[in-house]
Design a protein around this motif. Sequence first.
Motif, short mmCIF file in Angstrom:
data_model
loop_
_atom_site.label_atom_id
_atom_site.label_comp_id
_atom_site.label_asym_id
_atom_site.label_seq_id
_atom_site.Cartn_x
_atom_site.Cartn_y
_atom_site.Cartn_z
N CYS A 1 36.27 39.09 34.55
CA CYS A 1 37.24 38.19 35.92
C CYS A 1 38.17 38.60 35.79
CB CYS A 1 36.84 36.80 36.26
SG CYS A 1 34.99 37.11 36.85
N LEU A 2 38.92 38.13 34.81
CA LEU A 2 40.92 38.52 34.33
C LEU A 2 40.96 39.91 34.48
CD1 LEU A 2 43.45 38.19 33.80
CD2 LEU A 2 42.51 38.18 30.99
N PHE A 3 40.23 40.94 33.93
CA PHE A 3 39.97 42.56 34.05
C PHE A 3 40.21 43.15 35.27
CE2 PHE A 3 38.86 46.81 34.20
CZ PHE A 3 39.60 47.20 32.80
N GLU A 4 39.02 42.37 36.19
CA GLU A 4 38.95 43.37 37.82
C GLU A 4 39.54 42.56 38.71
OE1 GLU A 4 37.17 45.64 40.13
OE2 GLU A 4 36.73 45.12 38.36
N GLY A 5 40.38 40.98 37.87
CA GLY A 5 41.50 41.15 39.18
C GLY A 5 42.24 41.23 39.37
N THR A 6 43.47 41.48 37.64
CA THR A 6 44.44 42.51 36.81
C THR A 6 44.38 43.95 37.64
OG1 THR A 6 44.06 42.52 35.22
CG2 THR A 6 45.61 40.84 35.32
N TRP A 7 43.03 44.91 37.15
CA TRP A 7 42.94 45.65 37.73
C TRP A 7 43.62 45.54 39.25
CZ3 TRP A 7 41.41 50.13 35.35
CH2 TRP A 7 41.30 51.18 35.68
N ARG A 8 41.89 45.31 40.39
CA ARG A 8 43.07 45.16 41.64
C ARG A 8 44.44 45.09 41.84
NH1 ARG A 8 37.24 44.21 44.64
NH2 ARG A 8 35.50 44.90 43.13
N LYS A 9 44.90 44.30 41.06
CA LYS A 9 46.40 43.54 41.61
C LYS A 9 47.73 44.55 41.62
CE LYS A 9 50.05 40.50 40.64
NZ LYS A 9 50.48 38.93 40.02
N TYR A 10 46.82 45.29 40.72
CA TYR A 10 47.57 46.60 39.99
C TYR A 10 47.75 47.75 39.92
CZ TYR A 10 50.24 42.91 37.30
OH TYR A 10 51.08 41.85 37.02
N HIS A 11 46.63 47.94 40.70
CA HIS A 11 45.86 49.24 40.91
C HIS A 11 45.86 49.20 42.52
CE1 HIS A 11 45.00 51.40 37.19
NE2 HIS A 11 45.13 50.35 36.44
#
Length: 600
Positions: A242-252
């Motif tokens: 979830c950390l990967f997915e959340g930051t991916w979505r935020k910065y991408h």
Amino acid sequence: MKKNILKLSSVIFTTLLFFSCNNDFLERYPLDEVSNETFWNTENDLMVYNNSIYDRARNDNDVPILMAHDDGFDSNNQSFWYLDEFSDNIAPRHSRHNRYQQVRGGVHNVSSGAQMYGWRDGGWAFVRAINVFMDNYPKALDNGVPEATVNKYVGEARLFRAWFYADKISKFGRAPWVDHELNIDSEELYAPLDDRETVMTNVLADLNYACQWMPAQWGDGNDGAPGRLNKWNALLIKSRVCLFEGTWRKYHGLSDATMWLQEAANAAKEIMDDGPYALYDTNDPENDYQAIHKMKSDLTGVPEVMYWRRYQLGVFTNHVQSYHRGYNGGATKSMVEDYLCTDGLPISTSPEYKGDASLRDVFANRDPRLRQTVLHPDDAARWHWNNGDALRTYPRVSGMGGQTSETGYSICKVYEPTTSHASYNVSDTPAIIMRYAEVLLNYAEAMAELGTLDQAGLDMSINLIRDRAGMPDMTMDVPMDPRYANDGVSALISEIRRERRVELFMEGFRYDDLRRWKQGKKLENPDLGMRWDDANKAEIDPEGKATVKTTLVNGVPYIDVYQGTDWAVPVFDENKHYLWPIPLNAIAQNPNITQTPGWE
């Protein structure tokens, strides 16, 4: 003769007539074989089947989720210790590690077949094995196995499926979501890939189910040892995904980043509040950080180790210690410079920093984890780096003989001499797959990204890690390091990212971290090593045997690891390199699969 045949025919007919009236007899299955019809009756059947899923997951190349040291000779290039070679942390040059060098340098191409840690038939066979379980476990319920018992094993299988698919989405952005067994004529075999949203929605559902139903202990009272994943492992995997997915979505620039970040924080916090784990801390900041990474064979009862893989002579062995020393290339200048000084300030602002005119200066007044990660010249004999040969001094670089490194910064974090010098391919170095420090780092980062982190949150996460290392606490008003002023994030988030890089060095996170933060351009900086001016050469290599090449930084020469190679000038194309291409053979088998954007 004819009379006898008629009698025999009569007997056969009567026998068949009897059997045709006896349905129970006709429905009997071979007693000496296991079949799908006779399996799935007991808890033991569910357990045994899931054991086969663990066995498949042991192949880290096909199923790169548990990630340990692979087996025997294959540990020369397949281990989580090597994953940082995709990034700016480690600079390998050995030919067996070309894949790491190619990806890190941005010179990898669309492959015709299976990729290392990527799109592989063995990985999709792993998914099929899980889905066979999902299609058949209800039979255990029909046979009287309690629902709560069955759900434990369902959670286990769904955890593996979620973890596998999360890895595929992180690398390819799309994947074929399949949740049941396929046959050769199944329409799904020729369907287009499912989008990120579809797959990750299913991944989160699987993770939530696993966290709800998997037991905190499986009943052996020894869940810190190798064996079955438990609820706490599921929560850590959930926080990581979830950390990967959340930051991916935020910065991408994708949607729902906040939801994923909150799920990451909540999962980590549940472990912190209710789990049985703690940092390994004996009040010895000069050794505690590296201690668990040097323990031999058995990690049972180590409070920080949440899951690990056992290796045992005659069963499953590796030779990763020896390969690691010779093949990893050493830590980079960029990595070494990220360690703070003992006043808690970065080298760019601390008055304590002595510079890098000599290697001993590099270590002076620095975070104790640096000396527990990179070999200090005075530690070679103490740690038996030479296997008893006291005549060699360190550092040693290419051309000098002995245990050299490409950068001059030899990695000692995991070095243990007994297993390092064991017989070829039969070492038993254990692999720490999950440890509690990651839980604390995941929590702090997720909360900071949400904007809800406070000093109390720092004190229960990052500062526990810093306390173990004997470093000053982080505060909410931490100053910005000028080296990271252009990263587009707050000073607080920059420092949490630094802490993650330092604490988790060589544990396989850095490449994925840079991708999810959309910081791929950092990979365009060349991999440099130690300062290599006349004074250092005279001290380290008085006989002039070194074969390293250098480049100037502000007029000072530093070892340039890849000068003269195909990846001397690394490239990171933001339009393609955050994801990997799909192999051509996969597209040939299913023309409805389209290539990863940017790789067409």
